[in-house]
Design an enzyme around this catalytic site. Structure first.
Site, PDB file in Angstrom:
ATOM      1  N   ASN A  88       0.800  -1.242   0.000  1.00 25.25           N
ATOM      2  CA  ASN A  88       0.000   0.000   0.000  1.00 25.25           C
ATOM      3  C   ASN A  88       0.827   1.285   0.000  1.00 25.25           C
ATOM      4  OD1 ASN A  88       0.694  -0.583   2.675  1.00 25.25           O
ATOM      5  ND2 ASN A  88      -1.146   0.379   3.503  1.00 25.25           N
TER       6      ASN A  88
ATOM      7  N   GLU B   8       3.395  -4.193  12.224  1.00 28.27           N
ATOM      8  CA  GLU B   8       2.379  -3.167  11.941  1.00 28.27           C
ATOM      9  C   GLU B   8       1.310  -3.858  11.121  1.00 28.27           C
ATOM     10  OE1 GLU B   8       2.385  -0.319  13.196  1.00 28.27           O
ATOM     11  OE2 GLU B   8       4.475   0.200  13.597  1.00 28.27           O
TER      12      GLU B   8
ATOM     13  N   CYS C  40      -3.861   1.253   6.403  1.00 28.56           N
ATOM     14  CA  CYS C  40      -4.255   0.601   7.654  1.00 28.56           C
ATOM     15  C   CYS C  40      -4.806   1.604   8.654  1.00 28.56           C
ATOM     16  CB  CYS C  40      -3.101  -0.211   8.233  1.00 28.56           C
ATOM     17  SG  CYS C  40      -1.526   0.614   8.120  1.00 28.56           S
TER      18      CYS C  40
ATOM     19  N   GLU D 256       7.015   2.212  15.346  1.00 28.45           N
ATOM     20  CA  GLU D 256       7.987   2.716  14.383  1.00 28.45           C
ATOM     21  C   GLU D 256       8.004   4.241  14.494  1.00 28.45           C
ATOM     22  OE1 GLU D 256       6.369   0.309  10.822  1.00 28.45           O
ATOM     23  OE2 GLU D 256       8.549   0.089  10.762  1.00 28.45           O
TER      24      GLU D 256
END
Ligand code: ADP
Length: 453
Positions: free
Chosen positions: A129, A227, A261, A430
């Site tokens: 993505n 993630e 997401c 992150e």
């Protein structure tokens, strides 16, 4: 080998060879040697190398953006922002090598200090993505902490990541320090997980695959950052600026055609303003400019592939409770119009991560009901709260089980702030100032001081 398809035209772009497990093993060996050379450099030299990498990325930002438009169908304005973001992430973490300073801890009988030692070789597995952006979130802090990095890009979208590795070499990097290894998840990705020489795996992708990565990593007690998915809520209270909430809700979910997401894919609206909100939302959704990603005014491009479009379409069957839809081109390309549904609370469109331009709108009764609905999911990545009551904003953001919340906006990713999920949206964080630490081991050294003679 796999053929890459331009999602806006369905034309074949080029093919990319897929590597096998033996090629990963060879890459790990070379990366281990490169890592020792890299970690032996002075911190200021590693900082300068990262800044040089950022400068070369900047000089090629237009080229990287054009590649992402062709390979992933991102609108050009978004792809340019993404290329600039990669540069900024490299700049930000260029400060890392000189700031991993450890601690001096007061103890009896000597001097106690900690060192932040690099892990060695780090494997980064990325999704399709946001290919180059998500790769940079692993690459930059891991390099800053003195590691070598192997990246496995997603099968459909490897081009910008492959180019980043070439640009690193152009900036003066050892070619074995940052290697991009295209291939299948079940081959290259799994080898990252099973190879004892890969000391950490940073994985971004679906929760189902993330679980497999975590289970595989357990065999080596390998470090992971995960993630994963999301099904985030955009909560609209009756005391907010309703016009602004409605005008911005489409971008909050349809950015990158909903393949995000962090997409606010569940809009929750206080019941007494529900009808008014829907009246305001409809023109905002119809105004979303969907079309040729290379055009400057395009706000939403196609979905990434035919297979993914079919999956998204399965959430909007003929009898779906469609409130209204935006437009999309017809003909070639994997197009899907922005779609607004008003289903029951238990509908699978409300509970599953669709990862496309489909949003559900539900009514809630009060603050308690809103928080209960927002938390009624296995995910916990992001979310938004619209209210002009500061106390309510604080109560609700503290009560939502998610890692990235915004009040009266939909922002979630800034390189200088931590990003990651609660619950099944992931593990670890992150970005932000602490990211390099998650690519280190803390070593404690005690040095005895002899008594004075
Ligand atoms: P999607 O977002 O396509 O549903 P995945 O979570 O399966 O994706 O994919 C995200 C990344 O994980 C991709 O690079 C993919 O190739 C990789 N991958 C898929 N399966 C595995 C696996 N078993 N082990 C490691 N990586 C995998």
């Amino acid at each position: 080998m796999t053929e890459l398809i331009n999602p806006a035209t369905e034309e074949v772009l080029r093919s990319v060879d897929h590597l096998d497990a033996a090629a990963v093993d060879d890459a790990v060996r070379r990366a281990q040697a490169a890592q020792r050379r890299w970690a032996a450099l002075a911190p200021a030299e590693r900082a300068a190398a990262l800044r040089a990498f950022a400068a070369v990325v900047d000089a090629h930002a237009g080229e990287l953006a054009a590649l992402e438009v062709a390979n992933s169908g991102h609108p050009i304005s978004s792809a340019e922002w993404e290329a600039g973001h990669v540069r900024d992430v490299l700049h930000y973490y260029a400060a890392g090598p000189e700031r991993l300073s450890g601690k001096q801890i007061p103890v009896a009988g000597g001097l106690d200090v900690t060192f932040n030692e690099p892990l060695g070789v780090v494997g980064v597995i990325t999704p399709w993505n946001f290919p180059m952006m998500i790769a940079s979130w692993g690459i930059a802090p891991a390099l800053a902490a003195g590691n070598a990095v192997l990246v496995k890009p997603a099968e459909w979208t490897p081009l910008t990541t492959l180019r980043l590795a070439e640009l690193a070499v152009e900036a003066g990097f050892d070619e074995d320090l940052l290697q991009v290894l295209p291939g299948e998840g079940a081959v290259v990705g799994e080898r990252f997980v099973s190879h004892p020489g890969v000391r950490k795996v940073v994985f971004t992708g679906s929760t189902a695959t993330g679980r497999k990565v975590m289970a595989g990593a357990a065999g080596h007690v390998k470090r992971v950052t995960l993630e994963l998915g999301g099904k985030s809520a955009n909560i609209v209270f009756d005391d907010c600026d309703l016009e602004l909430a409605a005008a911005t809700a489409p971008a909050g979910v349809f950015d990158n055609a909903g393949q995000d997401c962090c997409a606010r894919s569940r809009i929750l609206v206080q019941r007494n303003v529900f009808d008014r909100f829907m009246e305001l939302l409809e023109p905002a959704v119809r105004r979303v400019v969907v079309g040729d990603p290379a055009a400057r005014d395009t706000e939403m491009g196609p979905l990434v592939s035919a297979a993914h479009r079919d999956k998204v379409a399965s959430y909007v069957p003929d009898d779906a409770p469609v409130a209204f839809r935006g437009t999309a081109p017809t003909g070639r390309g994997f197009w899907f119009p922005p779609t607004v549904l008003t289903p029951q609370r238990t509908d699978r469109a409300v509970t599953d991560e669709i990862f496309g331009p489909v949003v559900t709108v539900l009514a809630f009764d009060d603050e308690h009901d809103a928080v209960t609905l927002a938390n009624d999911t296995a995910y916990g990545l992001s979310g938004s709260v619209w209210t002009d009551d500061l106390s309510r904003a604080l109560r609700v953001t503290r009560a939502i089980e998610a890692g990235n919340l915004s009040v009266n906006s939909h922002s979630s990713v800034r390189y200088s702030t931590p990003f990651g999920g609660f619950k099944q949206s992931g593990l670890g964080r992150e970005l932000g100032p602490d990211a390099p630490l998650s690519f280190t081991e803390t070593k404690n050294v005690f040095i005895a001081i002899k008594e004075a003679p």
